[in-house]
Design an enzyme around this catalytic site. Structure first.
Site, PDB file in Angstrom:
ATOM      1  N   GLU A  82     -16.994  -5.844   0.737  1.00 63.90           N
ATOM      2  CA  GLU A  82     -17.009  -6.832   1.823  1.00 63.90           C
ATOM      3  C   GLU A  82     -16.242  -6.263   3.035  1.00 63.90           C
ATOM      4  O   GLU A  82     -15.273  -5.511   2.856  1.00 63.90           O
ATOM      5  CB  GLU A  82     -16.279  -8.083   1.280  1.00 63.90           C
ATOM      6  CG  GLU A  82     -16.104  -9.247   2.227  1.00 63.90           C
ATOM      7  CD  GLU A  82     -15.269 -10.369   1.556  1.00 63.90           C
ATOM      8  OE1 GLU A  82     -14.590 -10.119   0.537  1.00 63.90           O
ATOM      9  OE2 GLU A  82     -15.308 -11.496   2.087  1.00 63.90           O
ATOM     10  N   LYS A 124     -21.953 -15.066   3.996  1.00 66.19           N
ATOM     11  CA  LYS A 124     -21.149 -15.612   2.892  1.00 66.19           C
ATOM     12  C   LYS A 124     -21.095 -17.140   2.929  1.00 66.19           C
ATOM     13  O   LYS A 124     -20.686 -17.735   3.926  1.00 66.19           O
ATOM     14  CB  LYS A 124     -19.733 -15.030   2.978  1.00 66.19           C
ATOM     15  CG  LYS A 124     -18.806 -15.405   1.835  1.00 66.19           C
ATOM     16  CD  LYS A 124     -17.475 -14.656   1.987  1.00 66.19           C
ATOM     17  CE  LYS A 124     -16.551 -14.852   0.801  1.00 66.19           C
ATOM     18  NZ  LYS A 124     -15.305 -14.043   0.962  1.00 66.19           N
ATOM     19  N   CYS A 183     -17.939 -11.616  -2.377  1.00 61.01           N
ATOM     20  CA  CYS A 183     -16.634 -11.932  -2.958  1.00 61.01           C
ATOM     21  C   CYS A 183     -16.525 -13.345  -3.526  1.00 61.01           C
ATOM     22  O   CYS A 183     -17.127 -13.628  -4.542  1.00 61.01           O
ATOM     23  CB  CYS A 183     -15.535 -11.616  -1.946  1.00 61.01           C
ATOM     24  SG  CYS A 183     -13.981 -11.208  -2.785  1.00 61.01           S
TER      25      CYS A 183
HETATM   26  C1  ACM Z   1     -12.502 -13.048  -1.017  1.00 59.73           C
HETATM   27  O1  ACM Z   1     -13.437 -13.841  -1.032  1.00 59.73           O
HETATM   28  N1  ACM Z   1     -12.500 -12.001  -0.203  1.00 59.73           N
HETATM   29  C2  ACM Z   1     -11.356 -13.220  -1.927  1.00 59.73           C
END
Ligand code: ACM
Length: 228
Positions: A38, A109, A142
């Site tokens: 990420e 995301k 993530c």
């Molecule tokens: C995250 O979502 N970078 C912990």
């Protein structure tokens, strides 16, 4: 399909330095598909939205294209996270999914973690699956992992493999991936970063240990906690 996990150590804010190092890693490995962490071009812990906007790139920015092409020019696909600037002031924690035939799709995301909510808009792309070399690939970023519905939705959409671009600060995901892979019968590739970020009195330590799992929950690969 041969899949490579890239575990990197970005330097906060050093877009060109991080790009060079990632292009070097992708260029020097033999694989059909690369999964990177990420926010791997910028680093992670922005102070606020205004700082984030200074490091955010459009999906067609030359640096985003250069990283995609490090893989696609040699016939491979790639998934990598970047801070995305979109539309009129939109900021997303995104991942590019690019293939040698020119397909390039951005996943934004869905589940923002902690202070990310101060910097990014919630993802509006929804999740999707793209086929490459007979394998159907979905992308997660993530913290999406903690919601079983994220990987389940990708599996229902036909994913065989989840490319999971991560900057994990807790050690649970690498273990929970056992469940995510077996409950959905998918390969899971969690590419995590290493190193620490110290920003305005905050200190984050990233947990490395990128993992690859088969659909039966077996661990195919587990990288060290502290090495690129
Ligand atoms: C995250 O979502 N970078 C912990």
């Amino acid at each position: 399909m041969r899949v490579a996990l890239v575990q990197s150590r970005p330097v906060f804010g050093e877009l060109d330095l991080n790009l060079d190092s990632l292009v070097g890693a992708v260029s020097s490995a033999e694989a059909d598909f690369f999964v990177l962490p990420e926010l791997c071009l910028s680093g992670y812990d922005f102070d606020n939205r205004s700082e984030c906007s200074r490091y955010a790139l459009g999906a067609e920015d030359p640096r985003v294209l250069e990283l995609s092409r490090a893989a696609t020019d040699k016939g491979a696909g790639i998934a990598f996270g970047f801070a995305e600037a979109a539309g009129q002031g939109g900021l997303f924690n995104s991942a590019m999914l690019a293939f040698p035939d020119g397909r390039a799709r951005v996943y934004r995301k869905t589940h923002l973690f902690a202070r990310e909510k101060l910097c990014f808009d919630p993802g509006d792309s929804g999740s999707f699956v793209e086929e490459f070399l007979g394998t159907r690939i979905g992308v997660a970023i993530c913290f999406d992992w903690i919601f079983p519905e994220s990987f389940r939705t990708l599996a229902i959409r036909g994913a065989d493999l989840v490319a999971h671009c991560s900057n994990l600060v807790m050690p649970y995901c690498q273990r929970a991936d056992f469940a995510r892979s077996i409950e959905n019968r998918v390969y899971v590739f969690t590419a995590n970063r290493i190193g620490t970020e110290e920003r305005s009195g905050r200190r984050l330590e990233f947990t490395g240990e990128s993992v690859a799992l088969a659909p039966d929950g077996s661990y195919l690969l587990r990288l060290p906690v502290d090495r690129e």
